[in-house]
Design an enzyme around this catalytic site. Sequence first.
Site, short mmCIF file in Angstrom:
data_model
loop_
_atom_site.label_atom_id
_atom_site.label_comp_id
_atom_site.label_asym_id
_atom_site.label_seq_id
_atom_site.Cartn_x
_atom_site.Cartn_y
_atom_site.Cartn_z
N GLY A 13 0.82 -1.20 0.00
CA GLY A 13 0.00 0.00 0.00
C GLY A 13 0.85 1.25 0.00
N ASN A 89 1.91 -2.12 5.47
CA ASN A 89 1.13 -0.90 5.64
C ASN A 89 -0.31 -1.03 5.15
OD1 ASN A 89 0.71 2.18 5.74
ND2 ASN A 89 0.45 1.74 3.57
N SER A 142 -2.83 0.21 14.55
CA SER A 142 -3.68 1.36 14.83
C SER A 142 -3.92 1.46 16.33
CB SER A 142 -5.02 1.23 14.10
OG SER A 142 -5.96 2.19 14.55
N TYR A 155 -12.62 -3.68 12.21
CA TYR A 155 -11.29 -3.05 12.15
C TYR A 155 -10.56 -3.24 13.46
CZ TYR A 155 -7.80 0.56 11.12
OH TYR A 155 -6.61 1.24 10.88
N VAL A 156 -11.26 -3.04 14.58
CA VAL A 156 -10.67 -3.22 15.91
C VAL A 156 -10.18 -4.66 16.07
CG1 VAL A 156 -11.19 -3.30 18.37
CG2 VAL A 156 -11.96 -1.35 17.00
N LYS A 159 -7.01 -5.27 13.89
CA LYS A 159 -5.80 -4.62 14.40
C LYS A 159 -5.33 -5.22 15.71
CE LYS A 159 -5.06 -1.72 11.04
NZ LYS A 159 -3.92 -1.96 10.12
N ILE A 188 -5.44 9.66 10.87
CA ILE A 188 -4.63 10.51 9.99
C ILE A 188 -5.42 10.73 8.72
CG2 ILE A 188 -2.50 10.68 8.65
CD1 ILE A 188 -1.15 8.96 10.76
#
Length: 234
Positions: A13, A89, A142, A155-156, A159, A188
Site C-alpha cells: 500500500g 502498511n 492502529s 477493524y478493531v 488490528k 490521519i
Amino acid sequence: MGELQGRVAAITGGTRGIGRGIAEAFLREGAKVVINGRDADKGARTLKEIDGGDDIQFVQGDAKVRADCEHLVEETVARFGRIDILVNNAGGSSNNAPVAELSDEALDDALKYNLWSTFWCTRQALGHMIPQRWGRVLNISSVEGKCGKPGLSIYVTAKHAVNGFTKSCAHEVGTLGITVNALCPGAIETDMMMAEGPSAAKAMGMTMKVCSTSSPRSPRSSGSTRSTTSQPSP
C-alpha cells in the site's frame, strides 16, 4: 550517507497516505524501495511524483491476495538482490456496522486486508531475513488495536490480531537479528480516511468533520496532514 544506505525495503500500500510517506522517508535515508498497490496507473503516477529514479519501483498487487503478497517480496529480491525491511502498511475496513448488523463478508474482508496480508508478507520475507540474520518488520497497526470502539468491531478485531501476531513473531525471530514491531497511529487524514471515515463515523453514531486544511503534497517531502474530529450526530 543516510541511516538506511544499502538497505532494501518493501512497502505494501505504498502509493498513498502513510505508506507513501514511509517510502519517501526511506528514500531520503538512502534505501532502495519497492512499493505495491492495486492500481498500475496510480503506481506509475506515484513513481513520477516521487522522482526517485531507479531507487524506487512499483509492483502491482492486491494485499488481500496471498499470491500477490508473496510476489511483492520475491520481486523485491529479484530487483534489488535482497529484502531488509518489510512494512506491512496496507489495511483498512469497509461496510462497518454494529455487530448485530455485520455481515460475514465485512469481517472476512477486514481480516484479509489487515491480518492475512501482514501474515503472508511477513512469512515470505522471513524466508530471506532469517538466512541473512538481519531484518526489520514494521506492521502499521492502529490505536484501535489497543482499545475497543463501537461500530468498528471488524477493524478493531483485525488490528488487535495484528498486534498479537507482532508480539509472537518478535519473540520467534528476535534472537536471529530480526525485529518485529507494530506502529499504532491515531486518525490521519489520508484519502482512505476521507473515503471510509464518514461511514465509519456513522456506524458509531457520529459525524466526521475536517478541522483544518493542508497544502498539496510536494514530491519527496513529508507533506502535512489535516486533523479530523468526530462529533455526535444530532
